[in-house]
Motif scaffolding. Structure first.
Motif, PDB file in Angstrom:
ATOM      1  N   GLY A 174     -18.608 137.274 -30.727  1.00 30.42           N
ATOM      2  CA  GLY A 174     -17.592 137.492 -31.745  1.00 30.42           C
ATOM      3  C   GLY A 174     -16.211 137.516 -31.139  1.00 30.42           C
ATOM      4  N   ALA A 175     -15.224 137.019 -31.890  1.00 33.42           N
ATOM      5  CA  ALA A 175     -13.866 136.950 -31.371  1.00 33.42           C
ATOM      6  C   ALA A 175     -13.230 138.324 -31.343  1.00 33.42           C
ATOM      7  CB  ALA A 175     -13.041 136.007 -32.247  1.00 33.42           C
ATOM      8  N   MET A 176     -12.325 138.526 -30.366  1.00 37.36           N
ATOM      9  CA  MET A 176     -11.568 139.772 -30.264  1.00 37.36           C
ATOM     10  C   MET A 176     -10.109 139.467 -30.586  1.00 37.36           C
ATOM     11  SD  MET A 176     -13.130 141.365 -26.767  1.00 37.36           S
ATOM     12  CE  MET A 176     -12.218 142.881 -27.056  1.00 37.36           C
ATOM     13  N   ASP A 177      -9.342 140.501 -30.872  1.00 39.99           N
ATOM     14  CA  ASP A 177      -7.906 140.310 -31.019  1.00 39.99           C
ATOM     15  C   ASP A 177      -7.353 139.819 -29.690  1.00 39.99           C
ATOM     16  OD1 ASP A 177      -8.052 141.181 -33.603  1.00 39.99           O
ATOM     17  OD2 ASP A 177      -7.634 143.284 -33.074  1.00 39.99           O
ATOM     18  N   SER A 178      -6.356 138.930 -29.801  1.00 42.05           N
ATOM     19  CA  SER A 178      -5.792 138.370 -28.578  1.00 42.05           C
ATOM     20  C   SER A 178      -5.219 139.482 -27.698  1.00 42.05           C
ATOM     21  CB  SER A 178      -4.686 137.371 -28.940  1.00 42.05           C
ATOM     22  OG  SER A 178      -4.160 136.788 -27.775  1.00 42.05           O
ATOM     23  N   GLY A 179      -5.616 139.484 -26.423  1.00 36.36           N
ATOM     24  CA  GLY A 179      -5.165 140.507 -25.491  1.00 36.36           C
ATOM     25  C   GLY A 179      -5.306 140.013 -24.066  1.00 36.36           C
ATOM     26  N   ASN A 180      -4.903 140.847 -23.113  1.00 38.99           N
ATOM     27  CA  ASN A 180      -4.944 140.460 -21.708  1.00 38.99           C
ATOM     28  C   ASN A 180      -6.239 140.934 -21.049  1.00 38.99           C
ATOM     29  OD1 ASN A 180      -2.464 139.236 -21.878  1.00 38.99           O
ATOM     30  ND2 ASN A 180      -1.313 140.993 -21.108  1.00 38.99           N
ATOM     31  N   TRP A 181      -7.030 139.968 -20.602  1.00 40.15           N
ATOM     32  CA  TRP A 181      -8.256 140.233 -19.859  1.00 40.15           C
ATOM     33  C   TRP A 181      -7.923 140.267 -18.372  1.00 40.15           C
ATOM     34  CZ3 TRP A 181     -13.379 140.180 -22.076  1.00 40.15           C
ATOM     35  CH2 TRP A 181     -13.395 139.930 -23.449  1.00 40.15           C
ATOM     36  N   VAL A 227      -5.103 137.333 -14.730  1.00 44.16           N
ATOM     37  CA  VAL A 227      -4.831 137.952 -16.022  1.00 44.16           C
ATOM     38  C   VAL A 227      -4.822 136.835 -17.055  1.00 44.16           C
ATOM     39  CG1 VAL A 227      -3.222 139.283 -17.420  1.00 44.16           C
ATOM     40  CG2 VAL A 227      -3.495 139.815 -14.983  1.00 44.16           C
ATOM     41  N   LEU A 228      -5.742 136.917 -18.017  1.00 45.06           N
ATOM     42  CA  LEU A 228      -5.926 135.866 -19.021  1.00 45.06           C
ATOM     43  C   LEU A 228      -5.620 136.428 -20.404  1.00 45.06           C
ATOM     44  CD1 LEU A 228      -7.061 132.978 -19.768  1.00 45.06           C
ATOM     45  CD2 LEU A 228      -9.270 134.129 -20.089  1.00 45.06           C
ATOM     46  N   LYS A 229      -4.644 135.826 -21.060  1.00 42.39           N
ATOM     47  CA  LYS A 229      -4.331 136.222 -22.441  1.00 42.39           C
ATOM     48  C   LYS A 229      -5.185 135.350 -23.361  1.00 42.39           C
ATOM     49  CE  LYS A 229      -0.543 136.721 -25.775  1.00 42.39           C
ATOM     50  NZ  LYS A 229      -0.867 138.115 -26.085  1.00 42.39           N
ATOM     51  N   SER A 230      -6.154 135.956 -24.035  1.00 44.00           N
ATOM     52  CA  SER A 230      -7.092 135.176 -24.840  1.00 44.00           C
ATOM     53  C   SER A 230      -7.739 136.053 -25.894  1.00 44.00           C
ATOM     54  CB  SER A 230      -8.184 134.571 -23.943  1.00 44.00           C
ATOM     55  OG  SER A 230      -9.181 133.940 -24.706  1.00 44.00           O
ATOM     56  N   SER A 231      -8.153 135.423 -26.996  1.00 45.13           N
ATOM     57  CA  SER A 231      -8.939 136.107 -28.020  1.00 45.13           C
ATOM     58  C   SER A 231     -10.396 135.675 -27.956  1.00 45.13           C
ATOM     59  CB  SER A 231      -8.369 135.803 -29.415  1.00 45.13           C
ATOM     60  OG  SER A 231      -8.365 134.401 -29.638  1.00 45.13           O
TER      61      SER A 231
END
Length: 729
Positions: free
Chosen positions: A158-165, A223-227
């Motif tokens: 399931g997709a998450m809100d876009s954030g920094n992984w 650091v990956l910004k992704s949803s």
């Protein structure tokens, strides 16, 4: 091997495996509409697209990643039942599968970049896919672009809100040796979002004199910004997961998870902390808290270190639910089981296999020569030794040929797509039924039978199966049926293409043949002879020319191709009921068991599978062309006369009774020389017109012997018998 050669070998493997996955994908899509429980098929189709996308990312084939990502997104929504399975979605996904196949074919041809034509077609297909994505009742799924636009990904978790992984990556020492490029994984990550910060960790690099050029010492802090979902990010590293250390922290995770990451980071924690703060992963206060708690954990009240790192891949505590853990464990076991099965199989280049078959053929010839000379010495020990060698050679031959045997069902399954597409083009409802798919045949035969089968299938659909209105008038179901069947018979493989259509119109075919001068008016021909006329060049009874047939080309090509494979084709038909096209071919085109006979100073080889029995020739009257075989009328052929062999006819001759299909005949020869392993050598173009000859071989003595084509000879006998019947009334 140079780096360029290694890359080419890796790309070749990528192409082969991608084509297999694309075939699986097509088979799955074609069966989806009629599958009462499509979940497994949808999952397999999704995994095929996902694997191709992942492998493409490893090689930096961004255009394949770009296109396949959208296909994967649609399949994921189908998998989650957000888009229903329908004829419309399948009609879009099949051309998408074809487009991926075209891109992979381009890679095979050395075209590593997308052409303008491919880009235009891909964008047109993306437009069709977007209509499903945007109309699924969910938030619109954005399409990844070449400029790395933000792309939500809903793979599994399931997709998450876009954030920094936050990702901490340490690749295994053998990563490079196994053909993996660490940077390709970073490139692939960029298809799931934006790489905000990247730190290359080189603390594992030894002094230069101790370095190994093939060992990987690299690590990355990303650091990956992704949803994207956690599963989607984990799957990026599927090919290196076992040998590498991959730590992934989702956005907004608890402090403890970052503490564990920092515990395993290199000494330069200040630089790591700066990245975490600038990327918005942690605030300065949170980082200070991490470092404080880190110090407390490493030194408790008793001065001893406490609490080991959490593990290889970190997850939120609220995600540590038993069902999720069970699913993860099951998936891990499935991966292990798959890899265990893969270790039991190896991929062999076809050219190497052909070379092996050629060498085995030469070994058969050399063994026959040694055995022949041993027979002349009367040395018992030598005869036993050569006999054992010949037995082993025969086993090697059978094993080598078995390597090239493949089930014909692989070829049959490809016609699912043909039947679907042609049915739509003709406006007919036609179902394909396949049986005998596990029947094995030499791969060389499979490769060459595809085109003849294609002509027969299309011809049956166009000419054979009627339109729905006509079928209803004849009391038939609206849906027509096309059947592909295969089975073994007397050392041959029989392939049948059947339909439940209107059958062949005997009178119409005969009238057309008389009109064209192929048959004399008033000729008395059997039904099978009349049906065989459709294989004449330029012959057609179609009232209208269509895109599929009616121009009189195709069926003559079928017969020519089948004949070149030492095969025959015949037709059974019944008006209003249907027709069956039946192809008979040898199982292999390389080596056969033969029966050696002599006529004068010449030797001939008869395929052993066609030999029924041998007997002494009874006394015949001059001019006789038939003999009595236990009450059965048996036509015969004198090989001496047929091939004009000089020499005196011996006092006692022999008859070899041969059969092919339903036909029987006797071949009159001087002497019987026994069974013989025969390596088939094709005739040159100068001799390809010879009737009754299927090839040549080299005997142990070094002499050349002709291999008889029993099917061709029996056809000659049948024609000659009918001519005599017509002439004599």
């Amino acid at each position: 091997m140079s780096f360029e050669d290694e890359m080419k070998a890796a790309l070749d493997t990528f192409v082969v495996e991608s084509r297999e996955l694309l075939q699986d994908m097509e088979d799955g899509l074609l069966g989806l509409e009629h599958d009462p429980n499509p979940a497994d098929s949808i999952g397999a189709i999704f995994r095929a697209a996902h694997t191709i996308k992942g492998s493409s990312g490893l090689f930096g084939l961004d255009h394949i990643v770009h296109f396949t990502h959208v296909v994967e997104s649609v399949l994921d929504m189908v998998r989650n039942e957000e888009i229903p399975v329908s004829a419309e979605i399948i009609a879009v996904l099949l051309p998408c599968r074809d487009h991926i196949s075209t891109l992979v074919d381009g890679i095979a041809a050395g075209i590593l970049q997308e052409t303008p034509e491919q880009h235009a077609l891909g964008e047109a297909l993306h437009v069709q896919l977007r209509s499903f994505l945007n109309g699924a009742g969910q938030s619109q799924v954005q399409v990844v672009s070449q400029e790395n636009e933000q792309t939500p990904h809903t793979s599994g978790g399931g997709a998450m809100d876009s954030g920094n992984w936050y990702l901490s990556l340490r690749f295994g020492a053998d990563c490079l040796r196994n053909g993996m490029d660490p940077l390709s994984f970073i490139r692939y990550l960029s298809t799931l979002g934006d790489v905000v910060n990247l730190l290359t960790v080189t603390d594992a690099i030894p002094e230069i004199e101790k370095m190994d050029a093939e060992t990987c010492y690299l690590g990355f802090e990303v650091v990956l910004k992704s949803s994207a979902s956690k599963e989607a990010i984990e799957n990026v590293f599927e090919f290196v997961r076992e040998e590498s250390t991959i730590r992934i922290v989702p956005p907004n995770s608890k402090i403890d998870e970052y503490i564990d990451i920092i515990n395993n980071l290199p000494d330069d924690t200040e630089l790591i902390g700066e990245i975490l703060i600038k990327s918005g992963v942690l605030t300065k206060h949170e980082l200070d808290e991490c470092l404080r708690l880190q110090a407390q954990r490493h030194k408790g009240a008793d001065g001893k270190a406490s609490e080991a790192p959490i593990g290889e891949i970190l997850v939120k505590q609220e995600m540590l639910q038993q069902p999720i853990l069970n699913a993860a464990l099951n998936k891990q076991q499935q991966v292990k089981d798959t890899k265990a099965r893969e270790k039991q199989n190896i991929r062999v280049d076809a050219e190497r296999l052909d070379k092996l078959i050629d060498l085995v053929g030469e070994l058969v010839i050399a063994g026959a020569g040694a055995n022949l000379r041993a027979n002349k010495t009367n040395d018992v020990a030598l005869l036993e030794a050569t006999g054992e060698v010949m037995r082993l050679v025969e086993e090697v031959r059978d094993s080598a040929l078995q390597l090239r045997m493949v089930p014909i069902g692989t070829t049959f399954s490809r016609f699912q797509r043909v039947v679907r597409d042609v049915s739509i083009e003709l406006g007919k409802d036609i179902a394909l039924e396949i049986s005998g798919g596990d029947t094995e045949v030499d791969k060389s035969v499979v490769d060459k039978i595809g085109d003849p089968l294609m002509h027969l299938v299309r011809n049956s659909m166009d000419h054979g199966i009627e339109v729905a209105a006509l079928r209803a008038a004849r009391g038939k179901p609206a849906q027509g049926t096309l059947r592909l069947n295969a089975y073994h018979e007397s050392g041959s493989i029989v392939i049948e293409v059947s339909d439940d259509g209107g059958g062949l119109n005997r009178d119409k075919i005969l009238a057309k043949a008389i009109e064209r001068g192929l048959v004399m008016s008033g000729a008395n021909l059997s039904d099978k002879d009349i049906y065989a006329l459709i294989f004449e060049a330029g012959f057609s009874t179609a009232d209208q020319v269509s895109n599929l047939s009616g121009r009189g080309v195709g069926m003559d090509v079928v017969k020519r191709n089948v004949t070149s494979l030492r095969g025959t084709i015949e037709i059974d038909s019944e008006m209003g009921v249907g027709a069956t096209m039946r192809i008979r071919m040898p199982l292999t085109l390389a080596i056969i068991d033969g029966f050696l006979v002599g006529v004068g100073d010449s030797s001939f080889v008869i395929p052993l599978d066609n030999v029924i029995e041998c007997l002494e020739l009874p006394r015949l009257e001059v001019g006789d062309e038939y003999m009595d075989l236990r009450g059965e009328v048996l036509p015969f052929i004198r090989l001496r006369q047929l091939y004009d062999v000089p020499g005196t006819v011996p006092r006692r001759e022999n008859v070899v009774v041969v059969g092919y299909g339903e036909h029987r005949a006797g071949l009159i020869v001087d002497c019987l020389l026994g069974e013989f392993q025969t390596v088939i050598k094709p005739l040159g173009k100068l001799f390809q017109h010879l009737q009754g000859i299927g090839g040549s071989t080299i005997l142990g003595s070094g002499e050349v012997a002709l291999i008889l084509s029993v099917s061709s000879m029996l056809s000659q006998v049948t024609r000659k018998s009918k001519q005599n019947y017509l002439q004599n009334g």
